[in-house]
Structures are given as C-alpha cells and as structure tokens.
Design a protein around this motif. Structure first.
Motif, PDB file in Angstrom:
ATOM      1  N   ARG A  40      -8.269   2.801  18.364  1.00 50.74           N
ATOM      2  CA  ARG A  40      -7.841   3.477  17.141  1.00 50.74           C
ATOM      3  C   ARG A  40      -9.066   3.930  16.361  1.00 50.74           C
ATOM      4  N   SER A 174       4.850   2.968   7.233  1.00 47.73           N
ATOM      5  CA  SER A 174       3.671   3.442   7.961  1.00 47.73           C
ATOM      6  C   SER A 174       2.443   3.277   7.076  1.00 47.73           C
ATOM      7  N   THR A 176      -0.322   4.676   7.600  1.00 49.38           N
ATOM      8  CA  THR A 176      -0.893   6.025   7.449  1.00 49.38           C
ATOM      9  C   THR A 176      -0.275   6.734   6.250  1.00 49.38           C
ATOM     10  N   ARG A 179      -1.506   5.169   3.022  1.00 44.30           N
ATOM     11  CA  ARG A 179      -2.868   5.634   2.688  1.00 44.30           C
ATOM     12  C   ARG A 179      -2.838   7.041   2.108  1.00 44.30           C
ATOM     13  N   GLN A 180      -1.983   7.892   2.655  1.00 45.88           N
ATOM     14  CA  GLN A 180      -1.882   9.257   2.138  1.00 45.88           C
ATOM     15  C   GLN A 180      -1.379   9.251   0.695  1.00 45.88           C
ATOM     16  N   SER A 209      -8.962  10.496   1.173  1.00 43.24           N
ATOM     17  CA  SER A 209      -8.370  10.564   2.510  1.00 43.24           C
ATOM     18  C   SER A 209      -9.441  10.937   3.525  1.00 43.24           C
TER      19      SER A 209
END
Length: 209
Positions: A40, A174, A176, A179-180, A209
């Motif tokens: 990752r 998620s 991800t 974080r967004q 980001s």
C-alpha cells in the motif's frame, strides 16, 4: 491479530474487532498498525501517531489491545514476521488467528511468504456480502483443503485453517473517504471515536490531501 494501516482508525475497524472477539470467543484481539505496509501507499501520518490514535480509539474496550510491535522493526511490515513474534509469545499450542478483509484476502498470494502464514496461524476472512470476485488460481491453490465452515472446527488446531466470517454489523466506512473529508474540512462526526476526532483536530492531522 487484526492488522492494518489504521490511517486513521475508525468505528468500522473497532466494531469489527469487537465482533471478532465475540464471534470467535477470543482471549484478546491484537490490533497492529503497519509501519511500512509493503502493498500500500505510505500512510499520511507517522506510525507513532497512528498507534496513539488507535490507543485513544480502543480506550478501555475489553479484549482489544493496541499492539505497536511492527513499529519496533526496521523495513517493511511483513505480517509473517508479526505472526512469528506472536507465536513465540504465546507458544506452539495457542490458537492464533489472523483476521483480514476480503480485499486483502484476494491479494494474499502476493504477500511475503504466504504459505508460512498458515504454518503460524489460522486465517479468518471478514466477508463482504457486496463483494464477489473469483479467486486467482494461485490463491485457490494456496487455500486448497484449508477452509472450514464453523469457528469450532477452526479451533481444533493451533494453525492452518481458513474461515470466512460475516460479521453482524457491516459498517462500510473507508479511511480514504475519511481522510478526504478531513482534508476538505468536512465533518467526520460519528465516523471516528470522539477521542480520535479530538486528537486529529488538536494536532491538525490529515489537513492536506
């Protein structure tokens, strides 16, 4: 063992760990943040910070342990090394379980020394009902003859089996997406434990980001 980047830890991770603890009647669940995950991208915040967030997220939850052993090793965080360390700690007769999500399971044949994983532990795959993908020939060969359909069958031996497990609460969160949201300054309330959210806010983590 329940590993991951935990970048950041969220309520889906923690609820899954609690339900694993219950469903398999485990003594404890070691939640192990990866220092440098080999397959990752590098996590956005430091391993020490992610471990700190994990400890805040777990709080006093019975049976869950924030385990920083992968942060103490140099180089990539190979799961096989972590399992070997746990096996040394608990002894040859202990029943060790490695839990992983369905997406990670589909890439298992690409992991470092995948065959040895089964020599050290059982694998429990947290099934996703919305995710049906055919297994690659290499993965099918790797798990051939290992699968059982009930936890009690898994527990007859110390290692070597595979169980697919559907957890009662399926929280489709998620990291991800979280974080967004943080990078955009949007609310993450009820996606993270409050203590984790407060720490992220105080330290201005994930703001870019």
């Amino acid at each position: 063992m329940f590993g991951g980047t935990f970048d950041p830890v969220h309520l889906g991770h923690l609820r899954s760990a609690v339900e694993l603890h219950e469903a398999l009647a485990l003594d404890r669940v070691h939640m192990v943040p990866a220092c440098l995950p080999p397959l990752r991208d590098r996590p956005q915040v430091s391993p020490q910070e992610r471990l700190g967030l994990l400890k805040l997220g777990i709080g006093d939850t019975p049976g869950l342990v924030a385990d920083g052993r992968e942060l103490e090793r140099d180089g990539p965080s190979y799961t096989v090394d972590t399992l070997a360390s746990l096996r040394d700690e608990y002894g040859r007769e202990a029943r060790l379980i490695m839990a992983l999500g369905h997406d990670a399971f589909l890439r298992l044949a690409d992991w470092h020394e995948p065959q040895r994983l089964f020599e050290l532990a059982h694998l429990v795959v947290i099934d996703r009902p919305d995710h049906e993908a055919p297994l690659s020939p290499t993965l099918a060969e790797l798990i051939a003859g290992r699968e059982v359909d009930r936890p009690e069958l898994l527990m007859r031996r110390a290692a070597g089996g595979l169980l697919r497990l559907a957890l009662p609460t399926r929280m489709a969160l998620s990291a991800t997406a979280i974080r967004q949201r943080l990078a955009q300054g949007r609310s993450v309330r009820y996606l993270l434990p409050e203590a984790v959210e407060r720490r992220i806010e105080a330290a201005s983590l994930y703001r870019h980001s």
